[in-house]
Structure formats: C-alpha cells, structure tokens
Motif scaffolding. Sequence first.
Motif, mmCIF file in Angstrom:
data_model
loop_
_atom_site.group_PDB
_atom_site.id
_atom_site.type_symbol
_atom_site.label_atom_id
_atom_site.label_comp_id
_atom_site.label_asym_id
_atom_site.label_seq_id
_atom_site.Cartn_x
_atom_site.Cartn_y
_atom_site.Cartn_z
ATOM 1 N N ILE A 80 -46.853 -4.077 26.096
ATOM 2 C CA ILE A 80 -47.092 -3.222 24.937
ATOM 3 C C ILE A 80 -48.505 -2.668 25.105
ATOM 4 N N PRO A 81 -48.650 -1.549 25.822
ATOM 5 C CA PRO A 81 -49.981 -1.031 26.143
ATOM 6 C C PRO A 81 -50.813 -0.666 24.926
ATOM 7 N N GLU A 82 -50.192 -0.175 23.871
ATOM 8 C CA GLU A 82 -50.963 0.236 22.700
ATOM 9 C C GLU A 82 -51.562 -0.934 21.936
ATOM 10 N N GLU A 83 -51.127 -2.180 22.201
ATOM 11 C CA GLU A 83 -51.681 -3.336 21.481
ATOM 12 C C GLU A 83 -53.030 -3.778 22.067
ATOM 13 N N PRO A 84 -53.362 -4.005 23.254
ATOM 14 C CA PRO A 84 -52.485 -4.253 24.390
ATOM 15 C C PRO A 84 -51.982 -5.695 24.385
ATOM 16 N N ALA A 85 -50.718 -5.871 24.809
ATOM 17 C CA ALA A 85 -50.111 -7.206 24.789
ATOM 18 C C ALA A 85 -49.000 -7.299 25.831
ATOM 19 N N HIS A 98 -41.465 -15.094 28.236
ATOM 20 C CA HIS A 98 -40.718 -16.243 27.742
ATOM 21 C C HIS A 98 -41.591 -17.486 27.675
ATOM 22 N N ALA A 99 -42.334 -17.746 28.750
ATOM 23 C CA ALA A 99 -43.090 -19.001 28.811
ATOM 24 C C ALA A 99 -44.592 -18.797 28.971
ATOM 25 N N GLY A 100 -45.042 -18.112 30.011
ATOM 26 C CA GLY A 100 -46.484 -18.007 30.167
ATOM 27 C C GLY A 100 -46.937 -17.227 31.369
ATOM 28 N N LEU A 101 -48.252 -17.122 31.480
ATOM 29 C CA LEU A 101 -48.928 -16.454 32.591
ATOM 30 C C LEU A 101 -50.067 -17.345 33.078
ATOM 31 N N LEU A 102 -50.288 -17.353 34.366
ATOM 32 C CA LEU A 102 -51.465 -18.056 34.873
ATOM 33 C C LEU A 102 -52.703 -17.312 34.402
ATOM 34 N N PRO A 103 -53.669 -18.014 33.835
ATOM 35 C CA PRO A 103 -54.881 -17.353 33.356
ATOM 36 C C PRO A 103 -55.538 -16.507 34.439
ATOM 37 N N GLY A 104 -55.988 -15.305 34.030
ATOM 38 C CA GLY A 104 -56.667 -14.408 34.945
ATOM 39 C C GLY A 104 -55.752 -13.565 35.810
ATOM 40 N N GLY A 145 -57.485 -13.017 28.127
ATOM 41 C CA GLY A 145 -57.122 -11.614 27.966
ATOM 42 C C GLY A 145 -57.599 -10.765 29.122
ATOM 43 N N PRO A 146 -57.804 -9.472 28.862
ATOM 44 C CA PRO A 146 -58.000 -8.861 27.552
ATOM 45 C C PRO A 146 -56.713 -8.676 26.752
ATOM 46 N N GLU A 147 -55.540 -8.721 27.415
ATOM 47 C CA GLU A 147 -54.296 -8.564 26.697
ATOM 48 C C GLU A 147 -53.970 -9.806 25.877
ATOM 49 N N LEU A 148 -53.374 -9.584 24.731
ATOM 50 C CA LEU A 148 -52.771 -10.668 23.969
ATOM 51 C C LEU A 148 -51.482 -11.044 24.686
ATOM 52 N N PRO A 150 -57.251 -17.306 20.689
ATOM 53 C CA PRO A 150 -57.797 -15.957 20.512
ATOM 54 C C PRO A 150 -56.970 -14.854 21.178
ATOM 55 N N GLN A 151 -56.413 -15.106 22.368
ATOM 56 C CA GLN A 151 -55.664 -14.072 23.076
ATOM 57 C C GLN A 151 -54.241 -14.493 23.443
ATOM 58 N N ALA A 152 -53.717 -15.552 22.822
ATOM 59 C CA ALA A 152 -52.353 -15.999 23.104
ATOM 60 C C ALA A 152 -51.748 -16.607 21.842
ATOM 61 N N ILE A 153 -50.489 -16.256 21.589
ATOM 62 C CA ILE A 153 -49.776 -16.782 20.427
ATOM 63 C C ILE A 153 -48.441 -17.341 20.905
ATOM 64 N N GLY A 154 -48.245 -18.640 20.701
ATOM 65 C CA GLY A 154 -46.999 -19.304 21.057
ATOM 66 C C GLY A 154 -46.120 -19.440 19.827
#
Length: 142
Positions: A23-28, A32-38, A81-84, A99-103
């Motif tokens: 979602i580029p306009e958020e940006p977010a 489903h599960a996660g991303l490796l930080p960075g 981040g910078p993306e949520l 701050p930059q992740a919501i589960g």
Amino acid sequence: MRELLDCPDLLQYVKQMPLYLSIPEEPAYVVHAGLLPGTTPDENKDSDLMNLRNVVVGGDGKLVGSAAAGNGEPWASMWNGPELVVFGHDAARGLQQYPQAIGLDSGCVYGGQLSAVTLPGRKITSVAARRQYCPIKIKGRA
C-alpha cells in the motif's frame, strides 16, 4: 484444511493470491506472517512471509527467520520501517502493536477476538469471536 482440498476452485483461487500486498500511499505492507527486519518482501523467502514469528542471530551475525514460537525475538519488535507492516500468524502473542508493525492475530479461531486495523490512522477494532472454531494445539501434548 480438508474443506479447502475438497474445493478445487477455492484452492486454485488461494494459490493465485499474492504473498503480500503493498500500500504505497500509507506506506505499508500486508503479509500473512512477517518480514525479516531491514528487508523488503521481495528479499524474503516465501516461507518467511507465510510462517515467520521470530528472528535469531545466525552464525554469520545476520538475522535468520524462525517459525518456532519460543525461539528468538518477535521479528516485529525489531522492524524499523519505514513501511508499516500489518501481519497475523501469531495468535499466541495476541494483538501486537509496535511503532512500525501491527500484529492482528488475536485468536479468533480459538475463541479470542477478530481484529482489524483502519488505514490511515491505525485505529484497531476488535470484536469477540462467536465461538471457538478450533481447539488450541499445544506442542508436546496429545
């Protein structure tokens, strides 16, 4: 899962879905599960996008993904981040807000809550499950 396998049209639909949404306009990102930080979603293994819960420091000093609940630290706690990133797949921890992740996995299928986030604004809404749809499985117990 058996129901999904008995519905070939539904199974085909699920197989063609993307592993993440941007979602580029958020940006977010929504995964489903996660991303490796960075990293970006494209730099992650498909298995991390679908199963990641924690990260551990590997022998080379780099973060390595782990699906095991008790192994390492929550990946989302290290996401800067910078993306949520909006994610699920971690009902044991319940609703997570960094701050930059919501589960959002708050255990609805186990009788907990169904949670959603409204973007922009990051407003969390949760409602109680109508019932327990699946028993909680605890590893090491019958």
